[in-house]
Structure formats: structure tokens, C-alpha cells
Design a protein around this motif. Structure first.
Motif, PDB file in Angstrom:
ATOM      1  N   THR A 192      18.170  81.004 -25.159  1.00 56.85           N
ATOM      2  CA  THR A 192      17.749  80.868 -23.764  1.00 56.85           C
ATOM      3  C   THR A 192      16.514  79.985 -23.670  1.00 56.85           C
ATOM      4  O   THR A 192      15.858  79.721 -24.671  1.00 56.85           O
ATOM      5  N   THR A 193      16.214  79.552 -22.469  1.00 54.21           N
ATOM      6  CA  THR A 193      14.951  78.881 -22.157  1.00 54.21           C
ATOM      7  C   THR A 193      14.296  79.713 -21.074  1.00 54.21           C
ATOM      8  O   THR A 193      14.904  79.979 -20.037  1.00 54.21           O
TER       9      THR A 193
ATOM     10  N   THR B  60      12.210  77.215 -25.396  1.00 49.26           N
ATOM     11  CA  THR B  60      13.594  77.487 -25.748  1.00 49.26           C
ATOM     12  C   THR B  60      13.583  78.387 -26.968  1.00 49.26           C
ATOM     13  O   THR B  60      12.887  78.110 -27.943  1.00 49.26           O
ATOM     14  N   VAL B  61      14.330  79.475 -26.885  1.00 45.63           N
ATOM     15  CA  VAL B  61      14.359  80.501 -27.927  1.00 45.63           C
ATOM     16  C   VAL B  61      15.581  80.295 -28.818  1.00 45.63           C
ATOM     17  O   VAL B  61      16.705  80.222 -28.327  1.00 45.63           O
ATOM     18  N   TYR B  62      15.328  80.205 -30.127  1.00 47.38           N
ATOM     19  CA  TYR B  62      16.378  80.116 -31.136  1.00 47.38           C
ATOM     20  C   TYR B  62      16.245  81.333 -32.040  1.00 47.38           C
ATOM     21  O   TYR B  62      15.126  81.770 -32.325  1.00 47.38           O
TER      22      TYR B  62
ATOM     23  N   HIS C 200      12.522  81.400 -33.423  1.00 46.63           N
ATOM     24  CA  HIS C 200      11.872  80.088 -33.452  1.00 46.63           C
ATOM     25  C   HIS C 200      11.788  79.585 -32.015  1.00 46.63           C
ATOM     26  O   HIS C 200      12.781  79.640 -31.275  1.00 46.63           O
ATOM     27  N   LEU C 201      10.622  79.114 -31.600  1.00 50.58           N
ATOM     28  CA  LEU C 201      10.423  78.600 -30.247  1.00 50.58           C
ATOM     29  C   LEU C 201      10.208  77.094 -30.280  1.00 50.58           C
ATOM     30  O   LEU C 201       9.507  76.585 -31.148  1.00 50.58           O
ATOM     31  N   GLU C 202      10.811  76.414 -29.339  1.00 51.29           N
ATOM     32  CA  GLU C 202      10.671  74.964 -29.195  1.00 51.29           C
ATOM     33  C   GLU C 202      10.304  74.650 -27.755  1.00 51.29           C
ATOM     34  O   GLU C 202      10.696  75.379 -26.837  1.00 51.29           O
ATOM     35  N   PRO C 203       9.587  73.546 -27.541  1.00 52.42           N
ATOM     36  CA  PRO C 203       9.350  73.101 -26.165  1.00 52.42           C
ATOM     37  C   PRO C 203      10.686  72.802 -25.489  1.00 52.42           C
ATOM     38  O   PRO C 203      11.683  72.500 -26.157  1.00 52.42           O
TER      39      PRO C 203
ATOM     40  N   ILE D  76      11.509  89.023 -24.921  1.00 49.93           N
ATOM     41  CA  ILE D  76      12.712  88.592 -25.634  1.00 49.93           C
ATOM     42  C   ILE D  76      12.414  88.374 -27.112  1.00 49.93           C
ATOM     43  O   ILE D  76      13.188  88.779 -27.979  1.00 49.93           O
ATOM     44  N   VAL D  77      11.296  87.735 -27.407  1.00 48.00           N
ATOM     45  CA  VAL D  77      10.908  87.511 -28.805  1.00 48.00           C
ATOM     46  C   VAL D  77      10.762  88.842 -29.524  1.00 48.00           C
ATOM     47  O   VAL D  77      11.305  89.040 -30.625  1.00 48.00           O
TER      48      VAL D  77
END
Length: 70
Positions: free
Chosen positions: A14-15, A62-64, A36-39, A24-25
Motif C-alpha cells: 500500500t501507499t 509505499t509499504v513493501y 521496507h518503506l519507499e518514497p 500498518i508497519v
């Protein structure tokens, strides 16, 4: 999603922004996942979603996730 992340086994979930981001994390970690979080990558979003994120993209991540090894 970058090919490198995909090769490493990451799955885009999700973002989202705070306060739900932290929740969520924590939840994924409690279920045994690495997180792992990304912009936000606006190029990966359709036009409608992009309009919502583009003015405040720095507030979202964005959540991976991937299953923790071992």
C-alpha cells in the motif's frame, strides 16, 4: 515497483501516510514480516491516484513486505 525490490522478494502492499502508516508497519512486523518503506513513486500511480498524492507526496510512503527468513 523496482525490479531490484522484486528480485529481493519484496511485495508492494500500500501507499499511505500517518497515523495509519505506523500502525500498518507495526502490524506486519508482529505477523513476522520484514517491512521496507519507499518514497511515493508518482510514475507508478494512475492519473486519479497521482492527483491525490502529488501535492503532498513527502507525507506518504509505499509499504513493501516480505516474510522474515529464519
Amino acid at each position: 515497483m523496482s525490479e531490484e525490490l522484486k528480485k529481493q522478494g519484496w511485495i508492494k502492499r500500500t501507499t499511505i501516510g500517518e497515523p495509519r502508516l505506523s500502525e500498518i508497519v507495526d502490524e506486519y512486523k508482529s505477523l513476522g514480516f520484514e517491512v521496507h518503506l519507499e518514497p511515493v513513486n508518482l510514475d507508478e500511480l494512475d492519473e486519479e491516484c497521482r492527483r491525490c498524492y502529488e501535492n503532498e507526496a513527502d507525507k506518504f510512503k509505499t509499504v513493501y513486505v516480505r516474510k522474515r527468513c529464519g
